[in-house]
Write a protein that holds these residues in place. Structure first.
Motif, PDB file in Angstrom:
ATOM      1  N   TYR A 112      59.887  40.604  30.283  1.00 15.61           N
ATOM      2  CA  TYR A 112      60.231  42.015  30.126  1.00 15.61           C
ATOM      3  C   TYR A 112      61.653  42.227  30.635  1.00 15.61           C
ATOM      4  O   TYR A 112      62.279  41.324  31.199  1.00 15.61           O
ATOM      5  CB  TYR A 112      59.206  42.914  30.823  1.00 15.61           C
ATOM      6  N   ASP A 113      62.178  43.425  30.431  1.00 12.63           N
ATOM      7  CA  ASP A 113      63.600  43.700  30.664  1.00 12.63           C
ATOM      8  C   ASP A 113      64.082  43.355  32.074  1.00 12.63           C
ATOM      9  O   ASP A 113      65.183  42.841  32.236  1.00 12.63           O
ATOM     10  CB  ASP A 113      63.910  45.171  30.366  1.00 12.63           C
ATOM     11  N   GLN A 118      64.359  39.419  32.473  1.00 15.28           N
ATOM     12  CA  GLN A 118      65.219  38.682  31.546  1.00 15.28           C
ATOM     13  C   GLN A 118      66.522  38.185  32.156  1.00 15.28           C
ATOM     14  O   GLN A 118      66.881  37.020  31.947  1.00 15.28           O
ATOM     15  CB  GLN A 118      65.501  39.531  30.297  1.00 15.28           C
TER      16      GLN A 118
END
Length: 165
Positions: A81-82, A85
């Protein structure tokens, strides 16, 4: 994309558990043990320890590429997920860099072994300190991916399956 997750196990993998950390721990141990053998061999003038170090570096060079293959595969299945990352990207970059660095150091070590098998140059030992530092940074990032961001842990995989992340 998420229909693929339904075919994987609770860890988001097609096999029982992550393989990358298992192989990586062998690489870490072999490189650090090789450096310890070099330091002890340098100060005690024990050339047999240089031989132990050499073989550890050879095996670590092969194993680091196997670890990267599994790491890339498992990172792809993790669906990071963001927030995770950027850490995963830096971990991947350093991992690929370490593979080249370890291979280059092993090549240099091979030349040293051919020319002067009973002693090591000080710059080689200095590079061992730098390599040890890079490995500690890489370990920190890998730990962060598992213990902070939970990649391949059951709660995060379940959240991905439910579309919460």
């Amino acid at each position: 994309m998420f229909e693929l997750l339904q075919k994987l196990n609770d860890h988001g993998l097609p096999y029982p558990d992550t393989i990358h950390p298992i192989i990586v721990h062998f690489v870490i141990a072999m490189v650090l043990f090789a450096f310890v053998c070099d330091i002890i061999g340098y100060f005690t003038k024990n050339a047999r320890l240089f031989e132990v170090s050499w073989w550890n570096m050879c095996l670590a060079t092969v194993a680091v590429f196997v670890a990267i293959i599994f790491g890339q595969f498992e990172a792809g299945l993790a669906h990071p997920y963001d927030m995770a990352q950027p850490v995963l990207s830096v971990h991947t970059l350093i991992g690929w860099s370490l593979s080249g660095i370890i291979a280059a150091i092993t090549g240099w070590r091979y030349v040293i072994r051919l020319k002067t098998p009973d002693k090591l140059p000080v710059p080689y030992l200095g590079l061992g300190i730098v390599l040890t530092g890079l490995i500690f940074v890489q370990v920190f990032l890998g730990d962060e991916l598992v213990w902070i961001y939970g990649l391949h842990t059951v709660p995060v995989v379940e959240a991905l399956k439910e579309g919460l992340l």
